[in-house]
Design a protein around this motif. Structure first.
Motif, PDB file in Angstrom:
ATOM      1  N   GLY A  64      -6.715   8.125  10.045  1.00  0.00           N
ATOM      2  CA  GLY A  64      -6.707   7.270   9.030  1.00  0.00           C
ATOM      3  C   GLY A  64      -6.245   5.362   9.279  1.00  0.00           C
ATOM      4  N   MET A  65      -5.466   5.877  10.299  1.00  0.00           N
ATOM      5  CA  MET A  65      -5.022   4.811  11.815  1.00  0.00           C
ATOM      6  C   MET A  65      -6.503   3.703  11.609  1.00  0.00           C
ATOM      7  SD  MET A  65      -2.069   3.317  11.344  1.00  0.00           S
ATOM      8  CE  MET A  65      -0.662   4.750  11.919  1.00  0.00           C
ATOM      9  N   GLY A  86       5.335   4.960  12.353  1.00  0.00           N
ATOM     10  CA  GLY A  86       4.196   3.406  12.512  1.00  0.00           C
ATOM     11  C   GLY A  86       3.154   3.377  13.593  1.00  0.00           C
ATOM     12  N   VAL A  87       2.871   2.835  14.261  1.00  0.00           N
ATOM     13  CA  VAL A  87       0.898   3.154  15.377  1.00  0.00           C
ATOM     14  C   VAL A  87       1.994   3.542  16.778  1.00  0.00           C
ATOM     15  CG1 VAL A  87      -0.711   1.873  16.529  1.00  0.00           C
ATOM     16  CG2 VAL A  87       0.137   1.242  13.881  1.00  0.00           C
ATOM     17  N   LEU A  88       1.811   4.575  17.164  1.00  0.00           N
ATOM     18  CA  LEU A  88       1.903   4.938  18.409  1.00  0.00           C
ATOM     19  C   LEU A  88       1.688   5.073  19.813  1.00  0.00           C
ATOM     20  CD1 LEU A  88       3.336   9.019  16.487  1.00  0.00           C
ATOM     21  CD2 LEU A  88       4.434   6.108  16.623  1.00  0.00           C
ATOM     22  N   GLY A 136       0.876   7.801   1.614  1.00  0.00           N
ATOM     23  CA  GLY A 136       1.756   8.761   2.941  1.00  0.00           C
ATOM     24  C   GLY A 136       2.493  10.131   2.103  1.00  0.00           C
ATOM     25  N   THR A 155       3.365   4.878   4.898  1.00  0.00           N
ATOM     26  CA  THR A 155       2.062   5.634   5.610  1.00  0.00           C
ATOM     27  C   THR A 155       3.513   6.658   5.892  1.00  0.00           C
ATOM     28  OG1 THR A 155       0.480   6.259   7.278  1.00  0.00           O
ATOM     29  CG2 THR A 155       2.646   4.708   8.320  1.00  0.00           C
ATOM     30  N   ASN A 156       2.638   7.658   6.170  1.00  0.00           N
ATOM     31  CA  ASN A 156       2.763   8.846   6.331  1.00  0.00           C
ATOM     32  C   ASN A 156       3.759   9.874   8.223  1.00  0.00           C
ATOM     33  OD1 ASN A 156       1.100   9.096   7.590  1.00  0.00           O
ATOM     34  ND2 ASN A 156       0.049  11.282   6.447  1.00  0.00           N
ATOM     35  N   ILE A 157       3.759   8.471   8.997  1.00  0.00           N
ATOM     36  CA  ILE A 157       4.066   8.788  10.546  1.00  0.00           C
ATOM     37  C   ILE A 157       4.864   7.497  10.433  1.00  0.00           C
ATOM     38  CG2 ILE A 157       2.189   6.737  11.385  1.00  0.00           C
ATOM     39  CD1 ILE A 157       2.194   9.442  13.170  1.00  0.00           C
ATOM     40  N   THR A 203      -6.614   6.084  21.388  1.00  0.00           N
ATOM     41  CA  THR A 203      -5.295   6.432  20.937  1.00  0.00           C
ATOM     42  C   THR A 203      -4.846   6.273  19.465  1.00  0.00           C
ATOM     43  OG1 THR A 203      -4.408   5.497  23.069  1.00  0.00           O
ATOM     44  CG2 THR A 203      -2.893   5.402  20.912  1.00  0.00           C
ATOM     45  N   LYS A 232       1.466  -1.422   0.448  1.00  0.00           N
ATOM     46  CA  LYS A 232       0.074   0.085  -0.421  1.00  0.00           C
ATOM     47  C   LYS A 232       0.923   1.233  -0.375  1.00  0.00           C
ATOM     48  CE  LYS A 232      -2.567   3.866   0.849  1.00  0.00           C
ATOM     49  NZ  LYS A 232      -3.294   3.623   2.312  1.00  0.00           N
ATOM     50  N   LYS A 269      -6.928   1.475   8.247  1.00  0.00           N
ATOM     51  CA  LYS A 269      -5.868   1.012   7.961  1.00  0.00           C
ATOM     52  C   LYS A 269      -5.599  -0.630   8.355  1.00  0.00           C
ATOM     53  CE  LYS A 269      -2.270   3.807   7.451  1.00  0.00           C
ATOM     54  NZ  LYS A 269      -2.216   4.223   5.664  1.00  0.00           N
ATOM     55  N   SER A 319      -7.201   6.689  15.676  1.00  0.00           N
ATOM     56  CA  SER A 319      -8.318   7.282  15.002  1.00  0.00           C
ATOM     57  C   SER A 319      -7.847   7.319  14.107  1.00  0.00           C
ATOM     58  CB  SER A 319      -7.920   8.722  15.938  1.00  0.00           C
ATOM     59  OG  SER A 319      -7.096   9.661  16.203  1.00  0.00           O
TER      60      SER A 319
HETATM   61  P1  ADP Z   1      -2.148   6.925   4.379  1.00  0.00           P
HETATM   62  O1  ADP Z   1      -2.573   6.202   4.521  1.00  0.00           O
HETATM   63  O2  ADP Z   1      -1.790   7.960   3.424  1.00  0.00           O
HETATM   64  O3  ADP Z   1      -1.086   6.371   5.391  1.00  0.00           O
HETATM   65  P2  ADP Z   1      -3.510   8.534   6.879  1.00  0.00           P
HETATM   66  O4  ADP Z   1      -3.886   9.496   6.907  1.00  0.00           O
HETATM   67  O5  ADP Z   1      -4.945   7.871   6.439  1.00  0.00           O
HETATM   68  O6  ADP Z   1      -2.336   7.879   6.103  1.00  0.00           O
HETATM   69  O7  ADP Z   1      -3.007   7.635   7.979  1.00  0.00           O
HETATM   70  C1  ADP Z   1      -2.445   7.912   9.041  1.00  0.00           C
HETATM   71  C2  ADP Z   1      -2.288   9.011  10.112  1.00  0.00           C
HETATM   72  O8  ADP Z   1      -3.134   8.389  11.255  1.00  0.00           O
HETATM   73  C3  ADP Z   1      -1.053   9.529  10.711  1.00  0.00           C
HETATM   74  O9  ADP Z   1      -0.661  10.303  10.386  1.00  0.00           O
HETATM   75  C4  ADP Z   1      -1.503  10.355  12.020  1.00  0.00           C
HETATM   76  O10 ADP Z   1      -2.025  11.370  12.122  1.00  0.00           O
HETATM   77  C5  ADP Z   1      -3.066   9.299  12.161  1.00  0.00           C
HETATM   78  N1  ADP Z   1      -3.606   8.287  13.439  1.00  0.00           N
HETATM   79  C6  ADP Z   1      -3.973   8.057  14.126  1.00  0.00           C
HETATM   80  N2  ADP Z   1      -3.525   7.547  15.502  1.00  0.00           N
HETATM   81  C7  ADP Z   1      -2.203   7.224  15.265  1.00  0.00           C
HETATM   82  C8  ADP Z   1      -1.648   6.145  15.673  1.00  0.00           C
HETATM   83  N3  ADP Z   1      -1.762   5.699  17.515  1.00  0.00           N
HETATM   84  N4  ADP Z   1      -0.034   6.124  15.326  1.00  0.00           N
HETATM   85  C9  ADP Z   1      -0.309   6.806  14.233  1.00  0.00           C
HETATM   86  N5  ADP Z   1      -0.818   7.558  13.549  1.00  0.00           N
HETATM   87  C10 ADP Z   1      -2.064   7.439  13.605  1.00  0.00           C
END
Ligand code: ADP
Ligand code: MG
Length: 304
Positions: A257-258, A228-230, A45, A224-226, A253, A42, A261, A255
């Protein structure tokens, strides 16, 4: 935005030829293990909007294909859709991580994903020496969908109307299989079609997860744009079970787009996809690190 992949600290000039050879040799067990296996990627981001990272991504996909793996790309396009909506004076709205999709938004989604984003990725992969083919869910009857009923996450008796957002009813992977057998690299836009030929906007994570399941993929990698899961304090969680994910959703914790996913990730993990990873697409060559080294990156989703 600074471009991490061309920053000086990422230059490889300091690596000796001997080290380079060593690094290549260390990839051998992974190449052997994943030879002939299907990997669903996938692509979303920042890795999708930064030109240097796009280039890295395309090269990685071609490399994986050339060493005998079968990468399948499913792309998102959130930022690009938002840009296009802004130009029309519209603002994207989301409920529980899903884009509210009225008729006009659906037109924009289809045009941006299938017309622009998909063709950009196809072009980049081909320029890097691969043979990519773009598909939407309509092609070869790949993705059938119906209108999604989105239950409120706090009060399941309440339902949100989010317009032409679809949920997948069936996947017919024959077009994907035919392409991959012929050495093509499928690049799939997450658009499905319904009983009356109407189009549906489907979250790309859900498409990637379902496709990985149906194709019995070895791995599902969600860039993704982070990191991982935080967790609540912003630290990376390296492994998660479905139960832990439920708890993290319940306490807020996880919310946005996560949510889709991880729903997709759990589904794939429980349905037999061996390895499901949420990986930081801002790291240059994140995919190669994940597949060809023993470095653990991002968050691994376990089946139980
Ligand atoms: P993409 O689908 O393009 O990878 P999304 O914006 O749909 O990106 O999903 C990733 C986003 O989910 C992160 O940038 C962050 O803002 C959000 N998010 C919500 N909760 C968490 C979490 N616990 N850990 C990481 N990201 C989170
Ligand atoms: Mg998303």
């Amino acid at each position: 935005m600074p471009n991490p992949s061309t920053a000086p600290e990422h230059s490889l000039d300091h690596i000796t030829p001997r080290d380079q050879a060593e690094i290549l040799a260390q990839a051998l067990p992974y190449i052997r293990r994943f030879h002939g296996k299907t990997l669903v990627i996938k692509y979303g981001g920042n890795a999708m909007t930064d030109p240097a990272l796009q280039q890295d991504f395309a090269e990685d996909i071609v490399l994986l294909k050339l060493v005998g793996m079968n990468p399948i790309v499913v792309h998102g396009g959130g930022p690009q859709i938002d840009d296009a909506l802004n130009k029309l004076g519209k603002k994207g709205t989301f409920i529980q991580g899903m884009r509210v999709t009225d008729e006009e938004t659906m037109e924009v989604v289809e045009w941006v994903l299938a017309g622009e984003v998909q063709q950009d990725i196809v072009g980049l992969i081909n320029a890097a020496g691969g043979k990519a083919v773009g598909l939407t869910g309509r092609d070869g009857g790949l993705i059938r969908a119906r209108k999604m009923k989105l239950a409120d996450k706090d009060d399941p008796s309440k339902e949100h109307d989010i317009g032409q957002v679809g949920e997948i009813t069936a996947i017919d992977p024959s077009v994907v299989k035919a392409l991959q057998d012929d050495q093509f690299i499928p690049v799939i836009s997450p658009i499905g079609f319904g009983e009356h030929n109407e189009s549906y906007n489907i979250n790309a994570d859900l498409v990637a997860a379902k496709l990985a399941t149906v194709l019995k993929a070895e791995k599902l990698i969600m860039l993704t744009n982070i990191r991982g899961v935080l967790d609540k304090t912003g630290d990376l969680i390296t492994e998660l079970t479905p139960r832990q994910i439920d708890d993290l959703i319940a306490d807020g914790t996880i919310s946005g787009g996560m949510l889709p996913k991880l729903a997709g990730a759990i589904d794939a993990a429980k349905s037999g996809v061996n390895a499901v990873h949420v990986v930081d697409g801002r790291v240059p060559h994140a995919m190669l690190l994940e597949i060809l080294t023993d470095q653990a990156y991002g968050t691994m989703i376990r089946s139980h």
